[in-house]
Design an enzyme around this catalytic site. Structure first.
Site, PDB file in Angstrom:
ATOM      1  CD  GLU A 178      -2.985   1.117   2.248  1.00 35.70           C
ATOM      2  OE1 GLU A 178      -3.375   0.005   2.639  1.00 35.70           O
ATOM      3  OE2 GLU A 178      -3.449   2.199   2.663  1.00 35.70           O
TER       4      GLU A 178
ATOM      5  CE  LYS B 147      -6.465  -1.122   5.112  1.00 36.19           C
ATOM      6  NZ  LYS B 147      -5.557  -0.285   4.329  1.00 36.19           N
TER       7      LYS B 147
ATOM      8  CG  ASP C  18       0.433 -16.410  11.454  1.00 38.18           C
ATOM      9  OD1 ASP C  18      -0.289 -15.679  10.761  1.00 38.18           O
ATOM     10  OD2 ASP C  18       0.098 -17.551  11.807  1.00 38.18           O
TER      11      ASP C  18
ATOM     12  CG  HIS D 252      -4.051   7.997   0.313  1.00 39.11           C
ATOM     13  ND1 HIS D 252      -5.150   7.295   0.705  1.00 39.11           N
ATOM     14  CD2 HIS D 252      -3.043   7.569   1.106  1.00 39.11           C
ATOM     15  CE1 HIS D 252      -4.828   6.498   1.702  1.00 39.11           C
ATOM     16  NE2 HIS D 252      -3.559   6.649   1.958  1.00 39.11           N
TER      17      HIS D 252
HETATM   18  C1  MEV Z   1      -5.877   3.545   4.811  1.00 38.32           C
HETATM   19  O1  MEV Z   1      -5.199   2.368   4.462  1.00 38.32           O
HETATM   20  C2  MEV Z   1      -5.935   3.701   6.307  1.00 38.32           C
HETATM   21  C3  MEV Z   1      -6.792   4.881   6.804  1.00 38.32           C
HETATM   22  O2  MEV Z   1      -8.094   4.792   6.253  1.00 38.32           O
HETATM   23  C4  MEV Z   1      -6.818   4.768   8.305  1.00 38.32           C
HETATM   24  C5  MEV Z   1      -7.793   5.719   8.974  1.00 38.32           C
HETATM   25  O3  MEV Z   1      -8.786   6.123   8.362  1.00 38.32           O
HETATM   26  O4  MEV Z   1      -7.537   6.018  10.157  1.00 38.32           O
HETATM   27  C6  MEV Z   1      -6.220   6.178   6.354  1.00 38.32           C
END
Ligand code: MEV
Length: 447
Positions: A89, A286, A302, A399
């Protein structure tokens, strides 16, 4: 003969080349020579190195390269680390590096392992008197521990082994179902094989001892083992990473549009939202796992185990919540993360995979506790970077820069075209179509 051409017998025995040819014909409908060539591009030049990689899995065709990057300047408990991260990513490594640099001038990260207990379970069916079973278990508990001495000898020497065990009655939820839960210390290894070997032996011994005892009826002696397996939920293999500084030391954001106090309040609110709303918490966590998984993978651990454990921990009180916390109090900004992370620095892939081995060397050959601290810190840094962007300029600004680079690579843009595109899109919205149009217009002008 197979009835359907998509089915096959003996696939695992075929050579790599034959496997690819068969797949090209029956699933890709493409020229097998071309497909073999494509897959072969990722074969390792070194035959021995390829053999090693093939040995990690089954039915391998080729290798699947994922970028291995470094986030430098991580100051953790006063020590500086250049942290290896494996992720596909874009922006993840850059964000971690950015947060690391930011906090290195504000006292750095503090991390501490709070506990290191691992868990395993023997699930069994027992049709009989509960009190008798529980009493008998107390009597034989020590014998069960002694019964696995051969398996635990080396681990005992290293300061680990079986810590304790207890029995749980689940018969109100599942007919006649009981569970033996055992607790382990596995020191610097993740310990999955060790734990599973002990559990299988516990299962066998429990059965044998019940059968040999005069206490039990014939029906009770028919105690049946359903399965013996470690639990990836290790809430007591816990590490905390944190940062703190005076609010005024946070600086200003968004080109001065947001002062330190406003930023701290907005940031704290963003964390609180992820503590109350599972939809936001999932994305928030995430982001934490973006950092955590990258280091877990780079060090040959793992990541599925770490992931599943983290998410169970996140909903331990019945609601899925943020793994991180923030408190702004008495002029101090404090941001921390508590997360169970079961990883090892010996055994498994950690020494077999050449790059995992190198990753651990890069980190100064840490023990498992130190690795837990490093991994949790990267998770916290990743979370800080994401929330800082989200509560200030927004996530898309960063991004999209990366996205633009990827789109340009996909369009096979030259260096000149890429530079022109980056300048052009500085103040415009990036999309695949817009970038393609821009590059095509450049190319047309050249004709
Ligand atoms: C993207 O991989 C992760 C985010 O969405 C985490 C978040 O929103 O805190 C940027």
């Amino acid at each position: 003969m197979q009835e359907n051409e998509k089915e096959i017998a003996g696939f695992s025995k075929m050579t790599k080349r034959d496997k690819i040819v068969w797949l090209a014909k029956n699933f890709l409908y493409a020229n097998p020579v071309e497909v073999v060539k494509e897959f072969a591009e990722y074969w390792h030049d070194n035959v021995e190195a390829q053999k090693l990689l093939d040995g990690f899995s089954e039915n391998t065709l080729t290798n699947f390269p994922v970028p291995f990057g470094i986030a430098p300047n991580f100051k953790i408990n006063g020590e500086i680390f250049a942290v290896p991260m494996v992720t596909e990513e874009s922006s993840v490594v850059a964000a971690a590096a950015n947060a690391a640099k930011y906090w290195s001038t504000r006292g750095g990260f503090k991390a501490a392992v709070l506990s290191t207990k691992k868990v395993g379970q023997v699930h069994f069916i027992y049709k009989g008197d509960k009190q008798k079973l529980f009493g008998f278990f107390q009597e034989i508990k020590n014998d069960l521990k002694l019964g696995v001495k051969q398996i635990t000898a080396k681990m005992d020497e290293r300061g680990g082994g079986v810590l304790d065990m207890e029995i749980f009655d689940f018969t109100d939820l599942e007919k006649d179902y009981y569970q033996l839960r055992a607790y382990f210390e596995t020191v610097d290894s993740m310990g999955a094989n060790f734990i599973n070997s002990c559990l299988e032996e516990f299962g066998k011994l429990l059965q044998e001892k019940v059968v040999a005892s005069k206490l039990f009826t014939e029906q009770e002696k028919a105690l049946e083992i359903v399965m013996c397996i470690l639990s990836n939920y290790t809430p007591e293999c816990l590490v905390r990473a944190e940062v703190s500084c005076k609010v005024e030391e946070l600086g200003t954001f968004d080109n001065g549009a947001l002062n330190a106090e406003e930023f701290a309040a907005k940031f704290e609110r963003a964390v609180n939202i992820a503590r109350i709303d599972p939809y936001r918490a999932t994305t928030h966590n995430k982001g934490i796992m973006n950092g955590i998984d990258s280091v877990v993978i780079a060090t040959g651990n793992d990541f599925r185990a770490v992931e599943s454990c983290a998410h169970t921990y996140a909903c331990r009180d019945g609601v899925y919540r943020s793994l991180s916390h923030c408190k702004v109090e008495d002029g101090v900004f404090r941001f921390w993360l508590d997360i169970p992370i079961a990883v090892g620095t010996v055994g498994g892939l950690t020494s077999l995979h050449p790059l995992a081995k190198r990753s651990l060397e890069l980190l100064g050959s840490p023990n498992a506790k130190k690795l837990m601290e490093i991994i949790a810190t990267v998770g916290l840094a990743q979370n800080f970077a994401a929330l800082r962007s989200l509560t200030t300029v927004g996530i898309q600004a960063g991004h999209m820069k990366m996205h633009l680079t990827n789109i340009l690579a996909g369009l096979k843009a030259t260096q000149e075209e890429s530079e022109a595109a980056k300048k052009f899109f500085e103040d415009k919205t990036v999309s695949v179509a817009a970038v393609r149009d821009f590059i095509e217009s450049l190319r047309k002008n050249e004709d």
